[in-house]
Design a protein around this motif. Structure first.
Motif, PDB file in Angstrom:
ATOM      1  N   ALA A  18       0.882  -1.562  -0.046  1.00 37.88           N
ATOM      2  CA  ALA A  18      -0.124  -0.225  -0.640  1.00 37.88           C
ATOM      3  C   ALA A  18       0.651   1.070  -0.176  1.00 37.88           C
ATOM      4  N   GLU A  19       1.690   1.199   0.425  1.00 36.34           N
ATOM      5  CA  GLU A  19       2.825   2.830   0.770  1.00 36.34           C
ATOM      6  C   GLU A  19       3.437   2.795  -0.766  1.00 36.34           C
ATOM      7  N   LEU A  20       4.156   1.214  -0.837  1.00 39.43           N
ATOM      8  CA  LEU A  20       5.081   1.473  -2.547  1.00 39.43           C
ATOM      9  C   LEU A  20       3.975   2.313  -3.346  1.00 39.43           C
ATOM     10  N   LEU A  21       3.043   1.649  -3.160  1.00 39.77           N
ATOM     11  CA  LEU A  21       2.528   1.560  -4.714  1.00 39.77           C
ATOM     12  C   LEU A  21       1.217   2.723  -4.544  1.00 39.77           C
ATOM     13  N   GLN A  22       1.170   3.616  -3.006  1.00 36.46           N
ATOM     14  CA  GLN A  22       0.680   4.635  -2.687  1.00 36.46           C
ATOM     15  C   GLN A  22      -1.084   4.173  -3.135  1.00 36.46           C
ATOM     16  N   VAL A  23      -1.828   2.914  -3.172  1.00 38.96           N
ATOM     17  CA  VAL A  23      -2.760   2.997  -3.906  1.00 38.96           C
ATOM     18  C   VAL A  23      -3.585   2.492  -1.596  1.00 38.96           C
ATOM     19  N   PRO A  24      -5.444   2.782  -2.220  1.00 35.98           N
ATOM     20  CA  PRO A  24      -5.858   2.564  -0.852  1.00 35.98           C
ATOM     21  C   PRO A  24      -5.799   1.585  -0.783  1.00 35.98           C
ATOM     22  N   ILE A  25      -6.538   0.197  -1.246  1.00 36.08           N
ATOM     23  CA  ILE A  25      -7.022  -1.018  -0.813  1.00 36.08           C
ATOM     24  C   ILE A  25      -5.674  -2.155  -1.414  1.00 36.08           C
ATOM     25  N   VAL A  26      -5.165  -2.776  -0.370  1.00 33.40           N
ATOM     26  CA  VAL A  26      -4.133  -4.327  -1.032  1.00 33.40           C
ATOM     27  C   VAL A  26      -4.585  -5.056  -0.053  1.00 33.40           C
ATOM     28  N   LEU A  27      -4.691  -6.378  -0.787  1.00 36.60           N
ATOM     29  CA  LEU A  27      -5.470  -7.639  -0.122  1.00 36.60           C
ATOM     30  C   LEU A  27      -5.010  -9.082  -0.843  1.00 36.60           C
ATOM     31  N   SER A  57     -10.843 -13.801 -10.045  1.00 37.73           N
ATOM     32  CA  SER A  57     -10.904 -15.684 -10.878  1.00 37.73           C
ATOM     33  C   SER A  57      -9.957 -14.942 -12.101  1.00 37.73           C
ATOM     34  N   HIS A  58     -10.014 -13.597 -13.023  1.00 33.13           N
ATOM     35  CA  HIS A  58      -9.669 -13.966 -13.803  1.00 33.13           C
ATOM     36  C   HIS A  58      -7.948 -13.346 -13.458  1.00 33.13           C
ATOM     37  N   ALA A  59      -7.600 -12.480 -12.123  1.00 34.31           N
ATOM     38  CA  ALA A  59      -5.334 -12.949 -12.060  1.00 34.31           C
ATOM     39  C   ALA A  59      -5.229 -14.079 -11.869  1.00 34.31           C
ATOM     40  N   VAL A  60      -5.858 -15.566 -10.894  1.00 32.98           N
ATOM     41  CA  VAL A  60      -5.382 -16.423 -10.803  1.00 32.98           C
ATOM     42  C   VAL A  60      -5.366 -17.936 -12.168  1.00 32.98           C
ATOM     43  N   HIS A  61      -5.463 -17.013 -13.974  1.00 33.00           N
ATOM     44  CA  HIS A  61      -5.789 -17.025 -15.064  1.00 33.00           C
ATOM     45  C   HIS A  61      -4.375 -17.423 -15.685  1.00 33.00           C
ATOM     46  N   SER A  62      -3.435 -16.041 -14.632  1.00 27.43           N
ATOM     47  CA  SER A  62      -2.785 -15.553 -15.554  1.00 27.43           C
ATOM     48  C   SER A  62      -1.425 -16.482 -15.279  1.00 27.43           C
ATOM     49  N   GLU A  63      -0.576 -15.772 -16.130  1.00 30.63           N
ATOM     50  CA  GLU A  63       0.808 -16.911 -16.031  1.00 30.63           C
ATOM     51  C   GLU A  63       1.776 -16.164 -14.852  1.00 30.63           C
ATOM     52  N   ALA A  64       1.804 -14.506 -14.918  1.00 28.54           N
ATOM     53  CA  ALA A  64       2.378 -13.655 -13.886  1.00 28.54           C
ATOM     54  C   ALA A  64       1.542 -12.526 -13.059  1.00 28.54           C
ATOM     55  N   LEU A  65       1.568 -11.552 -14.011  1.00 26.61           N
ATOM     56  CA  LEU A  65       1.205 -10.200 -13.357  1.00 26.61           C
ATOM     57  C   LEU A  65       0.379 -10.136 -14.384  1.00 26.61           C
ATOM     58  N   LEU A  66      -1.331  -9.968 -14.093  1.00 25.69           N
ATOM     59  CA  LEU A  66      -2.390  -9.129 -14.287  1.00 25.69           C
ATOM     60  C   LEU A  66      -2.545  -7.554 -13.827  1.00 25.69           C
ATOM     61  N   VAL A  67      -2.317  -7.094 -14.480  1.00 27.12           N
ATOM     62  CA  VAL A  67      -3.008  -5.930 -14.468  1.00 27.12           C
ATOM     63  C   VAL A  67      -4.203  -4.545 -15.683  1.00 27.12           C
ATOM     64  N   ALA A 120       7.136  -0.417 -14.302  1.00 27.04           N
ATOM     65  CA  ALA A 120       8.102  -1.946 -14.513  1.00 27.04           C
ATOM     66  C   ALA A 120       8.569  -1.915 -13.433  1.00 27.04           C
ATOM     67  N   ASN A 121       9.212  -0.808 -12.406  1.00 31.86           N
ATOM     68  CA  ASN A 121       9.801  -1.247 -11.180  1.00 31.86           C
ATOM     69  C   ASN A 121       9.019  -1.420 -10.404  1.00 31.86           C
ATOM     70  N   LEU A 122       7.515  -0.690 -10.712  1.00 32.77           N
ATOM     71  CA  LEU A 122       6.504  -1.136  -9.404  1.00 32.77           C
ATOM     72  C   LEU A 122       6.200  -2.414  -9.450  1.00 32.77           C
ATOM     73  N   ARG A 123       6.165  -2.478 -11.139  1.00 32.86           N
ATOM     74  CA  ARG A 123       5.541  -4.335 -11.403  1.00 32.86           C
ATOM     75  C   ARG A 123       6.731  -5.396 -10.384  1.00 32.86           C
ATOM     76  N   ALA A 124       7.597  -5.157 -10.647  1.00 33.32           N
ATOM     77  CA  ALA A 124       9.049  -5.886  -9.875  1.00 33.32           C
ATOM     78  C   ALA A 124       8.982  -5.830  -8.954  1.00 33.32           C
ATOM     79  N   ALA A 125       8.619  -4.846  -8.470  1.00 31.10           N
ATOM     80  CA  ALA A 125       8.551  -5.463  -6.998  1.00 31.10           C
ATOM     81  C   ALA A 125       7.132  -5.164  -6.029  1.00 31.10           C
ATOM     82  N   LEU A 126       6.014  -5.507  -7.159  1.00 27.85           N
ATOM     83  CA  LEU A 126       4.741  -6.083  -6.640  1.00 27.85           C
ATOM     84  C   LEU A 126       5.139  -7.467  -6.802  1.00 27.85           C
ATOM     85  N   CYS A 127       5.403  -7.749  -7.631  1.00 25.22           N
ATOM     86  CA  CYS A 127       5.997  -9.465  -8.319  1.00 25.22           C
ATOM     87  C   CYS A 127       6.567 -10.343  -7.043  1.00 25.22           C
TER      88      CYS A 127
END
Length: 611
Positions: A18-27, A57-67, A120-127
């Motif tokens: 939440a702090e790194l991406l500055q988003v209100p919701i993280v699960l 339910s969509h993300a679980v069918h992704s090979e990696a990150l779903l954005v 790209a950097n934040l995507r890598a950090a989230l992964c």
């Protein structure tokens, strides 16, 4: 895992995201047949939702990150009740979480109520953070068998890469990973600041494109020497063309990394903005040239009156002479008497060698040849008299008659005070303001020399990476003033516990590094580490209160004749320190030593401070 109580290890990760991406919701979402349940959540009151409306339910069918940059613009989610109603999802990024067998268990996802694009950097950090969640799930899923050990090794590697990525991004100097063709693979924010380009722009460019054309040939020559194995690293000063069309001077240091079989892999480059220093140097040169020009103009005006010329030049605080094409003096001012002890009139017709001595003459002779060829030349750092300790800067100006060089003028200024100021400034830059110890920059400089000495002169050394145990609690309880006083005492004890020839540095915060040269045995390193642990383990006096600390020490050794790099040595010692801290703190650990080093020492060793 479903319906189990919250756990801090997962909650910590969601807070970091939440702090790194500055988003209100993280699960941290775990999915079964009918629902998605939240093992950890930030910014959401409900603990589960139906699976048929979930993004996961969509993300679980992704090979990696779903954005999903904008859910309203995505036909899969535009009519989703979570988009059209509470919590009004517009942005979603989710990374699948898998079991040891590769089954998808759920996701680590970040949600925002407004559209956005993830770098790209934040995507890598989230992964990377999702990998940490995944590790926790796997540890709960299976017993510690061989597969788990291997998986943990891989995760530790990713954690190391994450640590490297953090250091890479937060360093105050520009850094880049560059492929063998010169294309930027990864850049940090400081390099973007230096060049004015964004990271996304730079990764589509090569260093050749932003290097000033006049500086490119020298750079490419050094790159070729790296690739051929003629050198291990190189440094130079050159100019970059900024995005706005301006130029910036940088000090560039480059190392070539090779695969295990010696095949070149990529370059690691470090860039420091030295524009202001170059500008200051240019101002000094311009000032000196202007002074020389004015003196020369005045001297030329008075050539018709030797007496007037002699009177004026005798009262200028610089050496002034006229030398003919045979390198004999035709004129000298009175300052020559003060510096060399010769009567200026007696020097006329005498050779320059007789006056300045063989050593200075041999050093200056190539410059004399250049000035007699018609080139204006400046010679810095001349010492005419070693006993006096004075340093001079001489400028040689061609004497032209009818288009032919018939000699040259010598104008030499005493720059001792300027050199002393420059040396003082250099010393101040190299010292930590709080403890008075050498700082990170000084360590990098001395460690680089030690690495080259180990490889070329076969002088071994050891690097001790120290992190104080318990300092943060003392700093938080008694305040920063007490913490600063404690760090100064630690610095004093480290100096007393080590040899006078050893280099003790403060790296940052409560991290210290010891560089000990000519150390070739693990037993000697163990004694040093034990002395350090005992010294730091003694009670500290903080005025009306006392404090107790420990220190975790990581040791990396470099054998005589062994080729390594400063980055590798620091990283190995750092990892060993964290291993010592993990194994109980207030002790030390050795870093793994490569077979090429051929040192008779165990791969890992640890000793408590009491031992």
């Amino acid at each position: 895992m479903l319906d189990t109580p919250p756990e801090e290890v997962f909650d910590r990760i969601t807070r970091v995201v939440a702090e790194l991406l500055q988003v209100p919701i993280v699960l941290v979402s775990l999915v079964d047949e009918h629902r998605q349940w939240f093992k950890s959540r930030v910014g959401l009151d409900v603990c589960e939702t139906a699976r048929d409306v979930s993004f996961c339910s969509h993300a679980v069918h992704s090979e990696a990150l779903l954005v999903v940059d904008d859910a309203l613009a995505d036909e899969r989610f535009a009519s989703n009740p979570l988009v059209t109603g509470e919590p009004f999802v517009r942005f979603y990024a989710g990374v699948p979480l898998r079991s040891a067998e590769g089954l998808v268990l759920g996701t680590l996802c970040a949600i925002d109520t407004k559209p956005r694009t993830l770098s790209a950097n934040l995507r890598a950090a989230l992964c990377d953070l999702a990998a940490t969640v995944e590790r926790e799930l796997v540890q709960r899923e299976a017993a510690r068998d061989t597969r788990e050990v291997q998986e943990n090794d891989r995760r530790r590697l990713r954690l190391s890469e994450t640590r490297f990525h953090t250091i890479f991004q937060q360093t105050p100097t520009g850094k880049a990973i560059v492929d063998l063709d010169g294309r930027f693979i990864e850049v940090n924010p400081k390099l973007c600041e230096i060049t004015g380009y964004s990271a996304s722009e730079l990764v589509h460019m090569t260093f050749q494109e932003i290097t000033e054309e006049a500086d490119l040939a020298a750079d490419l020559q050094l790159v070729a020497e790296l690739l051929s194995g003629a050198r291990q690293t190189y440094s130079l000063e050159k100019r970059y063309r900024k995005r706005d069309g301006g130029t910036v001077w940088i000090h560039l240091s480059v190392a070539l990394l090779r695969d295990h079989d010696g095949t070149p892999s990529h370059f690691v480059s470090v860039m420091q903005d030295i524009t202001s220093r170059r500008h200051s140097e240019q101002l000094l040169r311009d000032y000196q040239q202007e002074l020389e020009r004015r003196v020369l103009e005045r001297t030329c005006e008075l050539t018709s009156s030797r007496m007037a010329l002699q009177t004026i030049t005798d009262n200028l605080p610089i050496l002034i002479a006229h030398v003919d094409a045979n390198l004999c003096y035709r004129f000298n001012n009175e300052v020559y008497r003060d510096v060399f002890g010769f009567d200026p009139m007696a020097l006329r017709g005498k050779s320059v060698r007789e006056t300045v001595g063989d050593e200075v003459f041999e050093c200056s002779y190539p410059l004399f040849q250049r000035v007699l060829a018609g080139e204006r030349v400046t010679h810095e750092d001349i010492v005419y008299n070693v006993e006096s300790g004075r340093v001079w800067s001489a400028t040689y100006i061609p004497d032209m008659e009818r288009g032919k060089v018939v000699g040259f003028y010598v104008m030499s200024q005493d720059i001792t005070e300027r050199k002393q100021r420059e040396n003082q400034m250099h010393s101040e830059i190299m010292l930590d303001a709080l403890t008075g110890l050498p700082n990170r920059r000084a360590l990098q400089e001395q460690l680089s020399l030690a690495v080259h000495s180990a490889r070329d002169e076969e002088i071994p050394f050891a690097l001790f990476f120290m992190d104080l145990d318990g300092f943060k609690a003392i700093n938080d309880q008694y305040g920063h003033d007490a913490g600063d006083a404690l760090l100064r005492q630690v610095a004093h004890r480290l100096k007393k516990a080590t040899r006078a020839t050893d280099l003790v540095c403060r790296l940052a915060g409560d991290e210290f590094v010891l560089l000990a040269r000519d150390i070739a045995s693990a037993s000697a390193c163990s004694r040093i580490a034990q002395d350090i642990c005992r010294a730091i383990g003694k009670t500290f006096d903080l005025g009306q209160r006392e404090a107790q600390l420990g220190t975790s020490v990581g040791i990396a050794m470099c054998a005589a004749g062994y080729a390594t790099s400063t980055e590798t040595m620091l990283a190995e010692a750092d990892r060993a320190m964290y291993e010592a801290k993990r194994k109980g703190r207030n002790g030390f650990r050795f870093a793994p030593i490569s077979a090429e080093a051929e040192l008779a020492t165990p791969r890992m060793a640890a000793v408590s401070a009491a031992a």
